[in-house]
Design a protein around this motif. Structure first.
Motif, mmCIF file in Angstrom:
data_model
loop_
_atom_site.group_PDB
_atom_site.id
_atom_site.type_symbol
_atom_site.label_atom_id
_atom_site.label_comp_id
_atom_site.label_asym_id
_atom_site.label_seq_id
_atom_site.Cartn_x
_atom_site.Cartn_y
_atom_site.Cartn_z
ATOM 1 N N PRO A 457 0.798 -1.229 0.000
ATOM 2 C CA PRO A 457 0.000 0.000 0.000
ATOM 3 C C PRO A 457 0.827 1.274 0.000
ATOM 4 O O PRO A 457 0.455 2.254 -0.646
ATOM 5 C CB PRO A 457 -0.822 -0.116 1.296
ATOM 6 N N GLU A 458 1.962 1.253 0.688
ATOM 7 C CA GLU A 458 2.742 2.488 0.814
ATOM 8 C C GLU A 458 3.271 2.980 -0.534
ATOM 9 O O GLU A 458 3.618 4.147 -0.696
ATOM 10 C CB GLU A 458 3.904 2.275 1.793
ATOM 11 N N LYS A 459 3.310 2.095 -1.526
ATOM 12 C CA LYS A 459 3.818 2.486 -2.844
ATOM 13 C C LYS A 459 2.703 2.866 -3.813
ATOM 14 O O LYS A 459 2.975 3.255 -4.948
ATOM 15 C CB LYS A 459 4.648 1.339 -3.443
ATOM 16 N N GLY A 460 1.462 2.733 -3.393
ATOM 17 C CA GLY A 460 0.345 3.001 -4.286
ATOM 18 C C GLY A 460 -0.078 4.455 -4.299
ATOM 19 O O GLY A 460 0.314 5.261 -3.453
ATOM 20 N N MET A 461 -0.907 4.775 -5.297
ATOM 21 C CA MET A 461 -1.496 6.109 -5.370
ATOM 22 C C MET A 461 -2.490 6.276 -4.227
ATOM 23 O O MET A 461 -2.860 5.320 -3.563
ATOM 24 C CB MET A 461 -2.260 6.285 -6.691
ATOM 25 N N VAL A 462 -2.969 7.523 -4.063
ATOM 26 C CA VAL A 462 -3.961 7.790 -3.014
ATOM 27 C C VAL A 462 -5.209 6.941 -3.252
ATOM 28 O O VAL A 462 -5.767 6.360 -2.308
ATOM 29 C CB VAL A 462 -4.325 9.290 -2.983
ATOM 30 N N ALA A 463 -5.643 6.844 -4.504
ATOM 31 C CA ALA A 463 -6.848 6.062 -4.823
ATOM 32 C C ALA A 463 -6.660 4.595 -4.477
ATOM 33 O O ALA A 463 -7.587 3.929 -3.996
ATOM 34 C CB ALA A 463 -7.207 6.220 -6.300
ATOM 35 N N ASP A 464 -5.451 4.052 -4.726
ATOM 36 C CA ASP A 464 -5.166 2.655 -4.376
ATOM 37 C C ASP A 464 -5.239 2.453 -2.865
ATOM 38 O O ASP A 464 -5.841 1.492 -2.374
ATOM 39 C CB ASP A 464 -3.774 2.255 -4.868
ATOM 40 N N ARG A 465 -4.600 3.379 -2.135
ATOM 41 C CA ARG A 465 -4.593 3.259 -0.676
ATOM 42 C C ARG A 465 -6.006 3.435 -0.108
ATOM 43 O O ARG A 465 -6.384 2.801 0.874
ATOM 44 C CB ARG A 465 -3.639 4.307 -0.074
ATOM 45 N N TRP A 466 -6.800 4.291 -0.742
ATOM 46 C CA TRP A 466 -8.185 4.529 -0.313
ATOM 47 C C TRP A 466 -9.033 3.263 -0.458
ATOM 48 O O TRP A 466 -9.717 2.857 0.490
ATOM 49 C CB TRP A 466 -8.788 5.666 -1.148
ATOM 50 N N ILE A 467 -8.983 2.615 -1.629
ATOM 51 C CA ILE A 467 -9.843 1.444 -1.855
ATOM 52 C C ILE A 467 -9.419 0.291 -0.952
ATOM 53 O O ILE A 467 -10.260 -0.463 -0.444
ATOM 54 C CB ILE A 467 -9.853 1.014 -3.343
ATOM 55 N N LEU A 468 -8.099 0.159 -0.701
ATOM 56 C CA LEU A 468 -7.635 -0.899 0.196
ATOM 57 C C LEU A 468 -8.098 -0.650 1.628
ATOM 58 O O LEU A 468 -8.507 -1.578 2.334
ATOM 59 C CB LEU A 468 -6.106 -0.985 0.163
ATOM 60 N N SER A 469 -8.038 0.605 2.050
ATOM 61 C CA SER A 469 -8.471 0.952 3.412
ATOM 62 C C SER A 469 -9.974 0.770 3.570
ATOM 63 O O SER A 469 -10.443 0.219 4.573
ATOM 64 C CB SER A 469 -8.077 2.393 3.719
ATOM 65 N N ARG A 470 -10.719 1.215 2.576
ATOM 66 C CA ARG A 470 -12.173 1.054 2.632
ATOM 67 C C ARG A 470 -12.550 -0.433 2.630
ATOM 68 O O ARG A 470 -13.498 -0.839 3.289
ATOM 69 C CB ARG A 470 -12.831 1.759 1.443
ATOM 70 N N LEU A 471 -11.806 -1.239 1.898
ATOM 71 C CA LEU A 471 -12.069 -2.678 1.863
ATOM 72 C C LEU A 471 -11.934 -3.288 3.256
ATOM 73 O O LEU A 471 -12.727 -4.149 3.648
ATOM 74 C CB LEU A 471 -11.112 -3.362 0.888
ATOM 75 N N GLN A 472 -10.959 -2.830 4.034
ATOM 76 C CA GLN A 472 -10.778 -3.361 5.398
ATOM 77 C C GLN A 472 -11.994 -3.023 6.266
ATOM 78 O O GLN A 472 -12.441 -3.838 7.075
ATOM 79 C CB GLN A 472 -9.505 -2.803 6.030
#
Length: 745
Positions: A457-472
């Motif tokens: 996640p730390e290497k992803g764009m904001v949108a990538d980090r957002w969808i991963l966080s929302r998924l949790q």
């Protein structure tokens, strides 16, 4: 294997019957039962369906034996007076003081019966005097036992009057009712008849009016068995979900009556009893006896009655697992974790499994009982063939797919509420299934052969980090709702996330990355796509197993079934609150601009200019970082960011999270033209609505036109009113905008 299980279960049934008999908890004797004259069998109380019907209350005079007048009794079943053995009154009823020791004649048969005093009598019903027929009424039976009254059976198992009915012997019970009423009227003993609505018991199988009567049957003494089952629920050893069923459970169990378990039907487990033809001894045994243990005679007649199906079903949690032997299956599967069932068999089955399980196993048969709702039609009415409102699941599966029907039922299954099912709802959720399918196609088309779901996640764009966080957050919410059996809430969380966050926002947001030249960003986003889709398929699998299994096998390295994978768990390292806040800010900005366009009616194809003004530099930095997707998704030609901007003249304005948003309207939208158009359309609809209202207020139209035509006109009126309301709202919005922009009338 099935034969072995059946044999083993039959052995368990015999074992339970014999043990209960030896403990004095099963007995045979005269008792009031509910009998179906058509099915020719006794029914348990729960097998009787009570329906409100039009009936009559007959006021009948019972002459006093001493010749000093009469006492009037009110009854809905005059044919049963032939079996009366007393008349009962309340001891505190002033109307009947001084009648102690007095007897009356039962009309027709002229039987002398006593007047008895009992607080059971309802002083407010009828005349306050109750005819007591112990052989044909459960309450009268108890009253008869209390006062040592004789039993006189006047209706037989075929629903015909017995020899005890005197001149009416041999008549059908309802034919007898008519003739006895005519006789009483002729003799001056019928005081009056009042029409009433009252509850009448019907057989749940054939709908015949049932008949309470005294009969020789087998019974279970339920109170000793019910007490531990009540205690188990009170102490939380077994939980009813939703808990509003606790009160109903307690009321029924605390007022439980002995359970008639013998049935006169052709199928079922035969009662393991024999009757000695020489001495009359009753022999209960697991094995067939060779001779009577009392007198040694060998002329034994086997019991022909079978056990109530629910008696056998009550043993299911342990009887199917090899009991009374201590098998491995019994150790593993008793007790079980959860039982899912309908409220309509809470007492038929659940309570009885509780009683038997606790008595023979010493432990509850299950920890949780999830009680699901009844599926009704879209108006909330019970489905029935006569009403024509039945929704055949096979038809719906053929038309919309199994998963669409499953997800609809889960999404509507709110605890404590019946499901209102309609074809439109199923069709709506079919669109959701299609959305998942299309999203999966998009993801698969944009993956490489070597794409792995190894996400950093730390290497992803904001949108990538957002969808991963929302998924949790979604994983946590779904697991929580499944644990507490709130399946509808779990379905809602998944529906909202898949449709509105994953598909509508994330997939649209990342398209330039997938089609762009930045290979590092592309590979990261592809990994996030594969991981997110994989987790979503697992989350959705209990709800829509067929589509998720099919998509699963199209993913990389998924040769085995999705069932063999673990259900998703929250990964704390994927949570990123900062990314969530940032994406919610910019998504909210896009939504606000879309709403501004929609309220005015600007076509999606028309590009607009937007000015965003805020003193928060961090917000402006976020917007600048996402300039491309914001402009693309909001239909913006020029996006101007400012710390402090003046509102342009002739512009629409809105506010979002401290941001002032302005949309200049010059050369885009003519408020004057739109106002005139709306006014003209409103005038036309008002005229059309007046015509519809005129029709609906016309008595001739309402009474003479076909119901379908009248209903269609009502629907038309409702549709016109709804449309008018929307147009008036839009007109008010345009007029407000004119004031804001300074446009002249």
């Amino acid at each position: 294997q099935r034969f072995t299980m059946d044999e083993g279960f039959s052995r368990a049934v015999k074992e339970v019957f014999v043990r209960l008999y030896e403990e004095g908890l099963i007995y045979r004797g005269d008792y009031i039962i509910i009998w179906c004259p058509r099915c020719q069998t006794a029914l348990a109380d729960l097998e009787v369906e009570h329906e409100e019907v039009d009936g009559a209350l007959y006021y009948i005079r019972y002459p006093r034996v001493d010749g000093k007048g009469h006492i009037t009794v009110a009854t809905t079943r005059p044919e049963t007076l032939l079996g009366d053995t007393a008349v009962a009154v309340h001891p505190e009823d002033e109307r009947y003081q001084g009648l102690k020791g007095i007897k009356v004649y039962v009309p027709v048969v002229k039987r002398e019966v006593p007047i008895i005093f009992d607080t059971y009598v309802d002083r407010e019903f009828g005349t306050g005097a109750l005819k007591v027929t112990p052989a044909h009424d459960p309450n009268d039976f108890e009253l008869g036992r209390k006062h040592n009254l004789p039993l006189v059976k006047v209706i037989d198992e075929n629903g015909h009057m017995t020899a005890e009915a005197g001149p009416f012997a041999g008549l059908d019970r309802f034919e007898c009712r008519e003739k006895i009423v005519a006789y009483l009227e002729n003799q001056g003993l019928l005081e009056k008849i009042e029409p009433i609505k009252h509850s009448v018991g019907h057989c749940y199988r054939c709908k015949t009016v049932v008949e309470p009567m005294v009969s020789k049957q087998w019974f279970v003494r339920t109170k000793p068995l019910a007490e531990p089952a009540i205690k188990a629920v009170r102490e939380g050893k077994t939980k009813l979900i939703p808990p509003n069923w606790d009160k109903t459970y307690y009321e029924w169990m605390e007022n439980i009556r002995d359970w008639c378990i013998s049935r006169q039907i052709w199928w079922g487990h035969r009662i393991p009893a024999w009757y000695c033809q020489a001495c009359g001894e009753v022999i209960v045994s697991k094995e067939t006896p060779e001779a009577c243990p009392h007198c040694g005679a060998k002329e034994l007649k086997e019991e022909t009655d079978v056990l109530d199906t629910w008696f056998s079903s009550a043993l299911w949690p342990f009887g199917t697992l090899g009991w009374p032997d201590e098998t491995e299956e019994l150790k593993i599967f008793y007790p079980t974790s959860v039982l899912v069932t309908g409220f309509d068999i809470l007492f038929f089955w659940v309570a009885r499994m509780m009683m038997m399980g606790l008595h023979f196993m010493g432990e509850v048969p299950f920890y949780d009982v999830y009680i699901h709702a009844l599926v009704r039609d879209e108006k909330g009415e019970k489905m029935s063939k006569t009403k024509g409102n039945v929704i055949d699941p096979l038809d719906m599966i053929a038309k919309y797919g199994t998963d669409a029907l499953r997800f609809t039922l889960v999404a509507l299954a709110a605890q404590g509420r019946d499901i209102r099912l309609s074809e439109k709802r199923i069709e709506g959720y079919r669109h959701f299934i299609n959305k998942i399918w299309n999203a999966a196609r998009f993801v698969l088309m944009n993956l490489e052969e070597d794409t792995k779901s190894e996400v950093k996640p730390e290497k992803g764009m904001v949108a990538d980090r957002w969808i991963l966080s929302r998924l949790q957050s979604v994983i946590a919410e779904v697991r929580k709702n499944l644990d507490i059996y709130e399946f509808d809430k779990a379905a809602y969380v998944l529906y909202h996330f898949v449709w509105h966050e994953f598909c509508d926002w994330y997939l649209e947001w990342i398209k330039p990355v997938l089609y762009g030249s930045d290979e590092t960003a592309k590979k990261m986003t592809q990994a996030v796509l594969l991981y997110t889709l994989s987790e979503l398929l697992k989350l959705l699998h209990p709800f829509i197993p067929f589509v998720t299994e099919e998509i699963w096998h199209h993913l990389h390295h998924t040769e085995s079934s999705i069932l063999e994978t673990a259900y998703p768990e929250v990964k704390e390292e994927f949570k990123d609150e900062a990314a969530v806040v940032e994406m919610e800010n910019v998504i909210g900005l896009v939504k606000t601009i879309r709403n501004m366009r929609g309220e005015i009616g600007i076509s999606p194809s028309v590009k607009v200019d937007i000015i965003v003004s805020t003193q928060r530099q961090d917000v402006l930095t976020q917007i600048e970082r996402h300039r491309e997707p914001i402009c693309r998704l909001a239909g913006i030609k020029n996006l101007q960011l400012s710390v402090r901007a003046e509102k342009p003249s002739y512009a629409s304005a809105a506010v979002w999270h401290g941001m002032d948003i302005y949309m200049p309207l010059k050369d885009i939208f003519d408020l004057e033209v739109e106002e005139k158009r709306l006014k003209k359309e409103i005038e036309r609809l008002i005229s059309e609505l007046e015509l519809t209202k005129s029709k609906l207020s016309n008595h001739d139209f309402l009474t003479k036109a076909p119901k379908a035509v009248v209903e269609k006109e009502r629907q038309k009126g409702a549709m016109l009113e709804e449309k008018l309301e929307k147009l008036r709202f839009n007109l008010e919005r345009i007029q407000d905008l004119k004031k804001q922009t300074g446009s002249k009338d």
